[in-house]
Design a protein around this motif. Structure first.
Motif, PDB file in Angstrom:
ATOM      1  N   GLU A 143       2.529   2.788   6.775  1.00 56.40           N
ATOM      2  CA  GLU A 143       3.303   2.286   5.640  1.00 56.40           C
ATOM      3  C   GLU A 143       2.405   1.921   4.453  1.00 56.40           C
ATOM      4  O   GLU A 143       2.679   2.295   3.309  1.00 56.40           O
ATOM      5  N   VAL A 144       1.311   1.230   4.715  1.00 52.80           N
ATOM      6  CA  VAL A 144       0.414   0.812   3.631  1.00 52.80           C
ATOM      7  C   VAL A 144      -0.256   2.034   2.998  1.00 52.80           C
ATOM      8  O   VAL A 144      -0.333   2.132   1.765  1.00 52.80           O
ATOM      9  N   GLN A 146       0.842   5.084   2.861  1.00 51.45           N
ATOM     10  CA  GLN A 146       1.853   5.789   2.072  1.00 51.45           C
ATOM     11  C   GLN A 146       2.070   5.099   0.727  1.00 51.45           C
ATOM     12  O   GLN A 146       2.176   5.759  -0.308  1.00 51.45           O
ATOM     13  N   ARG A 147       2.115   3.792   0.741  1.00 49.55           N
ATOM     14  CA  ARG A 147       2.312   3.042  -0.510  1.00 49.55           C
ATOM     15  C   ARG A 147       1.103   3.162  -1.434  1.00 49.55           C
ATOM     16  O   ARG A 147       1.248   3.308  -2.651  1.00 49.55           O
ATOM     17  N   ASN A 196      -1.007   5.644  -1.536  1.00 44.60           N
ATOM     18  CA  ASN A 196      -1.056   7.020  -2.038  1.00 44.60           C
ATOM     19  C   ASN A 196      -0.073   7.259  -3.179  1.00 44.60           C
ATOM     20  O   ASN A 196      -0.312   8.119  -4.022  1.00 44.60           O
ATOM     21  N   VAL A 197       1.003   6.507  -3.232  1.00 41.73           N
ATOM     22  CA  VAL A 197       1.933   6.585  -4.361  1.00 41.73           C
ATOM     23  C   VAL A 197       1.401   5.756  -5.529  1.00 41.73           C
ATOM     24  O   VAL A 197       1.381   6.215  -6.676  1.00 41.73           O
ATOM     25  N   ALA A 198       0.936   4.555  -5.237  1.00 38.59           N
ATOM     26  CA  ALA A 198       0.483   3.641  -6.297  1.00 38.59           C
ATOM     27  C   ALA A 198      -0.726   4.169  -7.060  1.00 38.59           C
ATOM     28  O   ALA A 198      -0.857   3.931  -8.264  1.00 38.59           O
ATOM     29  N   ALA A 211       2.822  11.527   3.826  1.00 37.06           N
ATOM     30  CA  ALA A 211       4.076  11.286   3.106  1.00 37.06           C
ATOM     31  C   ALA A 211       5.222  12.069   3.733  1.00 37.06           C
ATOM     32  O   ALA A 211       6.334  11.554   3.871  1.00 37.06           O
ATOM     33  N   SER A 224       9.326   7.740   6.551  1.00 41.65           N
ATOM     34  CA  SER A 224       9.219   6.302   6.765  1.00 41.65           C
ATOM     35  C   SER A 224       8.733   6.015   8.182  1.00 41.65           C
ATOM     36  O   SER A 224       9.140   6.687   9.130  1.00 41.65           O
TER      37      SER A 224
END
Length: 168
Positions: free
Chosen positions: A44-45, A47-48, A50-52, A114, A118
């Motif tokens: 989860e972290v 993935q976040r 990699n978006v941020a 990704a 989820s």
């Protein structure tokens, strides 16, 4: 011309240093910290993150470094220090290697992570993490070392160039 040359060299050195610092931070703090997390939290972290990270400030230093190194090389070729030009060329090779490693290894791994979806919908969290973590961490360390080498080359080129009067 001398002022422009030094400003571009400084900008190339700065952006290269920012990239080296980013990869170094991941290598010595982010990834070791996440290594202690459970599989769900790790996925989860990451993935976040990699978006941020896909933002203008990151892109400015990540893509801007190679662009500024190239411009610095052209300016140095036209009226600067030939020894500094060699160091700029070495920095360009190292920085290009960082981009290639990122594009060939790290980004595809990020995309696979990704695509896994989820963490709530992943049946085998440990397998998804295992397919990502070791390879990503290893190649990030290579990026950290390579980008640090690019930064060192640019810092030395800046020092050499700053001591050389402009040709012309």
């Amino acid at each position: 011309m001398s002022v422009i040359r030094i400003v571009v060299l400084f900008g190339a050195t700065l952006t290269t240093g920012l990239g080296a610092g980013l990869f170094y931070s991941y290598a010595c703090s982010v990834m070791p910290g996440l290594a202690q997390a459970d599989d769900r939290s790790f996925i989860e972290v990451m993935q976040r993150i990699n978006v941020a990270i896909l933002n203008g400030w990151f892109m400015l230093s990540f893509l801007g470094a190679l662009m500024l190194i190239g411009i610095a090389g052209v300016l140095e070729l036209k009226g600067g220090n030939r020894t500094a030009l060699l160091w700029i060329g070495a920095a360009a090779v190292f920085q290009l290697a960082v981009l290639v490693i990122t594009g060939v290894v790290n980004v595809p791994l990020n995309n696979r992570l990704a695509a896994a979806g989820s963490p709530d919908g992943i049946a085998d969290l440990a397998a998804v993490r295992a397919a990502f973590e070791t390879t990503w961490v290893r190649w990030n360390l290579v990026r950290a070392l390579t980008s640090t080498a690019a930064f060192a080359c640019m810092a030395w080129a800046l020092r050499l160039s700053a001591r050389t009067p402009a040709a012309g």
